[in-house]
Design an enzyme around this catalytic site. Sequence first.
Site, mmCIF file in Angstrom:
data_model
loop_
_atom_site.group_PDB
_atom_site.id
_atom_site.type_symbol
_atom_site.label_atom_id
_atom_site.label_comp_id
_atom_site.label_asym_id
_atom_site.label_seq_id
_atom_site.Cartn_x
_atom_site.Cartn_y
_atom_site.Cartn_z
ATOM 1 C CG ASP A 60 56.347 -53.694 78.203
ATOM 2 O OD1 ASP A 60 56.084 -53.629 76.989
ATOM 3 O OD2 ASP A 60 55.844 -52.930 79.048
ATOM 4 C CG HIS B 17 48.024 -54.475 75.576
ATOM 5 N ND1 HIS B 17 47.400 -53.265 75.811
ATOM 6 C CD2 HIS B 17 49.354 -54.242 75.739
ATOM 7 C CE1 HIS B 17 48.308 -52.353 76.108
ATOM 8 N NE2 HIS B 17 49.505 -52.912 76.062
HETATM 9 FE FE1 N7H Z 1 51.307 -51.947 76.540
HETATM 10 N N1 N7H Z 1 51.755 -55.877 79.382
HETATM 11 O O1 N7H Z 1 52.632 -56.147 80.117
HETATM 12 O O2 N7H Z 1 50.836 -56.645 79.174
HETATM 13 N N2 N7H Z 1 52.285 -53.718 76.378
HETATM 14 N N3 N7H Z 1 51.068 -52.278 78.530
HETATM 15 N N4 N7H Z 1 50.480 -50.076 76.748
HETATM 16 N N5 N7H Z 1 51.695 -51.530 74.628
HETATM 17 C C1 N7H Z 1 52.923 -54.165 75.249
HETATM 18 O O3 N7H Z 1 55.519 -55.316 72.179
HETATM 19 C C2 N7H Z 1 51.322 -53.441 79.224
HETATM 20 C C3 N7H Z 1 50.057 -49.500 77.897
HETATM 21 C C4 N7H Z 1 51.306 -50.394 73.923
HETATM 22 O O4 N7H Z 1 53.988 -52.429 68.685
HETATM 23 C C5 N7H Z 1 53.444 -55.478 75.481
HETATM 24 O O5 N7H Z 1 56.890 -54.259 73.506
HETATM 25 C C6 N7H Z 1 50.974 -53.229 80.611
HETATM 26 C C7 N7H Z 1 49.456 -48.218 77.630
HETATM 27 C C8 N7H Z 1 51.817 -50.437 72.582
HETATM 28 O O6 N7H Z 1 53.053 -54.419 68.673
HETATM 29 C C9 N7H Z 1 53.135 -55.818 76.762
HETATM 30 C C10 N7H Z 1 50.552 -51.930 80.719
HETATM 31 C C11 N7H Z 1 49.538 -48.040 76.260
HETATM 32 C C12 N7H Z 1 52.523 -51.615 72.490
HETATM 33 C C13 N7H Z 1 52.396 -54.713 77.343
HETATM 34 C C14 N7H Z 1 50.593 -51.343 79.410
HETATM 35 C C15 N7H Z 1 50.206 -49.206 75.733
HETATM 36 C C16 N7H Z 1 52.431 -52.283 73.779
HETATM 37 C C17 N7H Z 1 54.211 -56.360 74.481
HETATM 38 C C18 N7H Z 1 50.075 -51.163 81.915
HETATM 39 C C19 N7H Z 1 49.058 -46.901 75.409
HETATM 40 C C20 N7H Z 1 53.296 -52.111 71.278
HETATM 41 C C21 N7H Z 1 55.668 -56.002 74.436
HETATM 42 C C22 N7H Z 1 50.356 -51.477 83.148
HETATM 43 C C23 N7H Z 1 47.957 -46.232 75.606
HETATM 44 C C24 N7H Z 1 52.435 -52.924 70.354
HETATM 45 C C25 N7H Z 1 56.049 -55.127 73.274
HETATM 46 C C26 N7H Z 1 53.237 -53.293 69.145
HETATM 47 C C27 N7H Z 1 53.022 -53.497 74.058
HETATM 48 C C28 N7H Z 1 51.817 -54.629 78.635
HETATM 49 C C29 N7H Z 1 50.193 -50.062 79.150
HETATM 50 C C30 N7H Z 1 50.525 -49.378 74.411
HETATM 51 C C31 N7H Z 1 53.529 -57.154 77.409
HETATM 52 C C32 N7H Z 1 51.025 -54.217 81.745
HETATM 53 C C33 N7H Z 1 48.853 -47.264 78.652
HETATM 54 C C34 N7H Z 1 51.621 -49.365 71.505
#
Ligand code: N7H
Length: 402
Positions: A85, A241
């Site tokens: 992440d 996601h």
């Molecule tokens: Fe997410 N995960 O582990 O699967 N997220 N996220 N997220 N997320 C991202 O690109 C995860 C949550 C965003 O710029 C990655 O840095 C998990 C909320 C946004 O390309 C992974 C949870 C919200 C991005 C995860 C969670 C977001 C992003 C890839 C909750 C907003 C950037 C790593 C437990 C409402 C997208 C990365 C981009 C990336 C995960 C929550 C948003 C692996 C497990 C609540 C904007």
Amino acid sequence: MIDSSFVAGAQARAAVLGDELDAWLPAFQGTKIDGVMLVTGPDETKVNSHATSIVQLLGSAIAVVHEELGQTRPHRGFEHFGFQDGISQPGIRGLTPPMNPTDPEQGLPGQDLIHPGEFVFGYPGQVDRFDPSFPDATKETTGPIVEPPFVWMNDGAYMVFRRLEQRVLAFQKFVKDESRVLGMDEGLLAARLVGRWPSGAPLVLAPLQDDAALGADATKNNHFEFQHEDASQRRCPYAAHIRKTYPRDDLNDAPGIPALAGEGGEASVQTRRLRRAGIPFGREVNDSEVIGSEASRGLMFVCYQTSIIDQFEFVQKDWANNDTFVFGKGRPNGSGQVTPGHDPLIGQVAGDLRVVDELVPNYPTGNTRSSINITQRFVQATGAGYFFMPSIAALLHGPLSQ
Ligand code: N7H
């Protein structure tokens, strides 16, 4: 103008976002939490000792309603589902050095530079063409200064906090069972739910198997677009996601919406960006755990922005929870419209039936139709709060110092 969601507070907004208030910890229910302290440090002892001294210093001025220890996992930088992440963040124009030799409008390759007023008050922000004053806006156009409702809020940001439990065993079992039903590789299914492989390698650049070197290379692992490189979701599902929460150029030329013509789509998407900063909590999964009684673990999700309603809430409600987003997409060769489905990780809907389109890859060719139903939440909000993070100057010299 003051942000109406900030004024209402996270609890009042829970239903709009699809949160199940019954799942919130008692500390977050019924109480109006006024503030949050983030104490960071190199180890638990130092963090605890510093937190204790802050609480002692504030004495009877505060009552602590909830304390939680966040910790990087043994595999540092990876969250509990096992994915790296913290890879993609918006660059900040004027602060993030341009490092892409072929595009001065980017920090690291693929990291668009965003006007700082999107994240802290008192600086120019982004604009989109829905604003009649900017009919030709691009993602680079400098918008007006984003003014805070009170002068002392300059250089500060709204902070959204969400305590998100992750049902790791349930997620793993779902991926295992569903990959059998779909007749596909388990790892590929998990990656297609996220849009990246565990290493961080994006599916747009590594559609069929993980590429650890790519995942670890900050000059390459964010260097991609969606519409331009993957118009028919052959590489990465529209609902994955990372595609749902930051669709990059996916809205360009969306049919029937003149404001999104050409690069208008990207200009619009860049008004919804978040600076994310979360930390895992809870212990590692152990062998004695079973589905249904998993230990409490997950992500303390934090994001910063100058509008909670137009940024965090919009991304959660209008994108992640909305099965018709991203709109205007078709099947390959113009054969039909697509309803992409919900964000399989954080999408939240009443009744809990989420549908995700095209998990079986049609890469590089093919026309297999597949969709899955998800009837449970792998990520459950168990508390939330909306706060304002003042600047250091406001703390030292503003009304907060008196
Ligand atoms: Fe997410 N995960 O582990 O699967 N997220 N996220 N997220 N997320 C991202 O690109 C995860 C949550 C965003 O710029 C990655 O840095 C998990 C909320 C946004 O390309 C992974 C949870 C919200 C991005 C995860 C969670 C977001 C992003 C890839 C909750 C907003 C950037 C790593 C437990 C409402 C997208 C990365 C981009 C990336 C995960 C929550 C948003 C692996 C497990 C609540 C904007």
